[in-house]
Enzyme design. Structure first.
Site, mmCIF file in Angstrom:
data_model
loop_
_atom_site.group_PDB
_atom_site.id
_atom_site.type_symbol
_atom_site.label_atom_id
_atom_site.label_comp_id
_atom_site.label_asym_id
_atom_site.label_seq_id
_atom_site.Cartn_x
_atom_site.Cartn_y
_atom_site.Cartn_z
ATOM 1 N N THR A 66 -5.110 13.431 5.221
ATOM 2 C CA THR A 66 -3.701 13.545 5.643
ATOM 3 C C THR A 66 -3.526 14.821 6.475
ATOM 4 O O THR A 66 -2.957 14.798 7.571
ATOM 5 C CB THR A 66 -2.754 13.560 4.424
ATOM 6 O OG1 THR A 66 -3.047 12.419 3.623
ATOM 7 C CG2 THR A 66 -1.307 13.536 4.836
ATOM 8 N N SER A 114 -7.577 5.715 3.493
ATOM 9 C CA SER A 114 -7.467 4.817 2.331
ATOM 10 C C SER A 114 -7.950 3.419 2.734
ATOM 11 O O SER A 114 -8.643 2.739 1.973
ATOM 12 C CB SER A 114 -6.014 4.704 1.866
ATOM 13 O OG SER A 114 -5.681 5.762 1.009
ATOM 14 N N LYS A 170 0.861 -1.191 0.000
ATOM 15 C CA LYS A 170 0.000 0.000 0.000
ATOM 16 C C LYS A 170 0.887 1.228 0.000
ATOM 17 O O LYS A 170 1.829 1.330 0.795
ATOM 18 C CB LYS A 170 -0.889 -0.006 1.257
ATOM 19 C CG LYS A 170 -1.901 1.137 1.289
ATOM 20 C CD LYS A 170 -3.174 0.786 0.585
ATOM 21 C CE LYS A 170 -4.076 1.987 0.329
ATOM 22 N NZ LYS A 170 -3.660 2.772 -0.867
ATOM 23 N N ASN A 192 -1.988 19.844 -1.013
ATOM 24 C CA ASN A 192 -3.202 19.318 -0.401
ATOM 25 C C ASN A 192 -3.070 19.155 1.125
ATOM 26 O O ASN A 192 -3.910 19.635 1.891
ATOM 27 C CB ASN A 192 -3.538 17.976 -1.072
ATOM 28 C CG ASN A 192 -4.779 17.341 -0.510
ATOM 29 O OD1 ASN A 192 -5.859 17.914 -0.563
ATOM 30 N ND2 ASN A 192 -4.627 16.172 0.077
ATOM 31 N N LYS A 230 5.081 2.816 8.483
ATOM 32 C CA LYS A 230 3.875 3.604 8.768
ATOM 33 C C LYS A 230 2.653 2.691 8.896
ATOM 34 O O LYS A 230 1.871 2.800 9.842
ATOM 35 C CB LYS A 230 3.658 4.613 7.629
ATOM 36 C CG LYS A 230 2.571 5.618 7.895
ATOM 37 C CD LYS A 230 2.178 6.426 6.657
ATOM 38 C CE LYS A 230 3.364 6.988 5.897
ATOM 39 N NZ LYS A 230 2.956 7.924 4.833
ATOM 40 N N LYS A 256 5.336 1.927 -2.997
ATOM 41 C CA LYS A 256 5.296 3.307 -3.514
ATOM 42 C C LYS A 256 5.550 3.269 -5.011
ATOM 43 O O LYS A 256 6.197 2.352 -5.512
ATOM 44 C CB LYS A 256 6.391 4.151 -2.846
ATOM 45 C CG LYS A 256 6.129 5.631 -2.893
ATOM 46 C CD LYS A 256 5.170 6.026 -1.803
ATOM 47 C CE LYS A 256 4.942 7.485 -1.691
ATOM 48 N NZ LYS A 256 4.327 7.804 -0.389
HETATM 49 N N1 GLU Z 1 0.715 8.915 -0.275
HETATM 50 C C1 GLU Z 1 0.203 8.840 1.051
HETATM 51 C C2 GLU Z 1 1.320 8.501 2.016
HETATM 52 O O1 GLU Z 1 2.471 8.753 1.757
HETATM 53 C C3 GLU Z 1 -0.993 7.938 1.173
HETATM 54 C C4 GLU Z 1 -0.760 6.481 0.900
HETATM 55 C C5 GLU Z 1 -2.039 5.669 0.786
HETATM 56 O O2 GLU Z 1 -3.110 6.156 1.096
HETATM 57 O O3 GLU Z 1 -1.895 4.512 0.404
HETATM 58 O O4 GLU Z 1 1.084 8.065 3.109
#
Ligand code: GLU
Length: 422
Positions: free
Chosen positions: A189, A358, A69, A219, A93, A105
């Site tokens: 976020t 998410s 994810k 954002n 995380k 990622k």
């Molecule tokens: N891009 C966001 C992060 O760095 C969200 C990742 C997601 O929702 O999967 O945490």
């Protein structure tokens, strides 16, 4: 500082966690390397029938806890080392927030500002085709990140579903609310980070009106500021990659957002009365480096990685740093700031609201249900406060800073699961 240094910075935090915990060496060796690296080159048809070849990446760092994810970013500076570092951070995380996900990622090397919307759609669909066998709602789930948004997520979901011949919107999160998205994901976020800061402000700063400076007004920076203003705080300064605005009267967040949407960069706001309006009748233009060193109580880093390094850490005056971006403080800077007594609310904890919502979206998609906004916000709040509390209590119990506590809590959980999967 290069992306290579960013990766070694993230690896150093990770290595320290293994040293402290002394778990089985296998898990350390496994998490040192990404599980899968996908690098693709793909052609895209642009204006005037030009066909340009782009390069993109999708990295799965670990899938111990579940499918990969993590977001996808579009930026000219994207490179493999950076994406590996970011995927690694997602592993930690997701573990800290107890989500059933591994870390992943993705990114494409592109300046999306140079493209029209239909060109970005073509690029997104071509990238999706190129990585389609590596993603899936039980395999690796993408989401928005820098310069990617709900429209891009919708195109990925649509293209992927067409390729597979079966409709599977849960392959990405952060989709438009009416296209299997969830209420509140866009804000999550920034709002989540605001909730974490509110929780820790009472513990570390006794001031009722702290001076808050925010680096980065994308954002996350915008919704974070909006959340704090709604709770009665003032934002004392904001910046984007071109310039910052500082005002003793507090920034007018909504005007700043309107200005950014229309004109894009703060550097031009002194034309007309626009800076004056954004600054509530008073303003000073500053640059990004000045914002980092300014006389704020709380410095919020919502731009990108590597913003505080060993070269400027000594000059930070804030007492509290909030990491909304991933990896904005390097490993060496972290040590210098700690020495100075600066408290850092770490990225793993602070910016987790995005991936938490998410997760709610993914659950909602899997059950073909819709959650209301109130439920999402309530659950986000409970989640962020609960995780903040665990990190805070662990840090007190073991007499350690909040980043160290976050890594240790993540590793405890990762190990509990990984030991059955090695
Ligand atoms: N891009 C966001 C992060 O760095 C969200 C990742 C997601 O929702 O999967 O945490």
């Amino acid at each position: 500082m290069t992306s290579n240094e960013f990766l070694s910075s993230v690896m150093s935090f990770q290595e320290e966690a293994f040293d402290r915990k002394g778990f089985d060496e296998h898990i350390r060796n496994i998490l040192r390397e990404p599980k899968k690296v996908v690098e693709v080159s793909f052609p895209v048809r642009l204006r005037n029938n030009e066909i340009r070849v782009f390069k993109g990446f999708r990295v799965l760092h670990s899938n111990f806890l579940g499918p990969g994810k993590g977001g996808i970013r579009y930026a000219p500076y994207v490179n493999l080392q950076e994406i590996i570092a970011l995927a690694m951070l997602m592993t930690w995380k997701n573990a800290l927030h107890r989500l059933p996900y591994g870390g992943a990622k993705g990114g494409v090397i592109v300046n999306p500002r140079s493209l029209e919307e239909w060109e970005i759609e073509n690029l997104t669909r071509a990238f999706t085709r190129a990585i389609s066998e590596h993603i899936g709602s039980n395999k690796d789930i993408s989401a928005p990140d820098i310069n990617t948004d709900e429209k891009i997520m919708a195109w990925i979901a649509d293209e992927y579903s067409n390729i597979k011949g079966t409709f599977d919107p849960a392959v990405v999160t952060g989709k438009p609310v009416n296209f299997y998205g969830i209420e509140g994901r866009k804000e999550s976020t920034g709002y989540g980070a605001g909730m974490v800061l509110e929780y820790f402000l009472k513990k570390y700063l006794k001031k009722s009106k702290p001076r808050i400076a925010v680096q980065g007004f994308g954002n996350a920076g915008y919704y974070f500021s909006k959340y704090l203003v709604s709770k009665g705080y003032d934002i004392y300064a904001i910046s984007d990659s071109t310039a910052g605005i500082k005002s003793e009267n507090g920034i007018d967040i909504e005007h700043a957002k309107k200005y950014k949407d229309e004109r894009r960069y703060f550097k031009d706001c002194s034309r007309g009365d626009l800076c004056y309006i954004i600054g509530n009748g008073e303003y000073q233009i500053i640059d990004n480096e000045e914002l980092i060193k300014m006389d704020a109580d709380v410095l919020v880093l919502a731009a990108t990685e590597n913003q505080i390094t060993k070269n400027n850490a000594d000059e930070v005056k804030a007492k509290l740093i909030v990491e909304i971006a991933n990896g904005p403080v390097t490993y060496e800077a972290d040590k210098i700031l700690k020495e100075k007594g600066v408290v850092i609310l770490p990225d793993l904890l602070v910016n987790g609201g995005g991936v938490v919502v998410s997760y709610f979206e993914w659950l909602q998609n899997r059950e073909w249900k819709r959650w209301g906004r109130e439920k999402v916000m309530k659950k986000l709040y409970e989640h962020m406060i609960n995780t903040s509390k665990q990190v805070y209590e662990y840090s007190l119990k073991h007499n350690m800073d909040l980043r160290t506590a976050s890594y240790d809590l993540s590793l405890n959980y990762l190990w509990d699961v990984a030991k059955y999967r090695i």
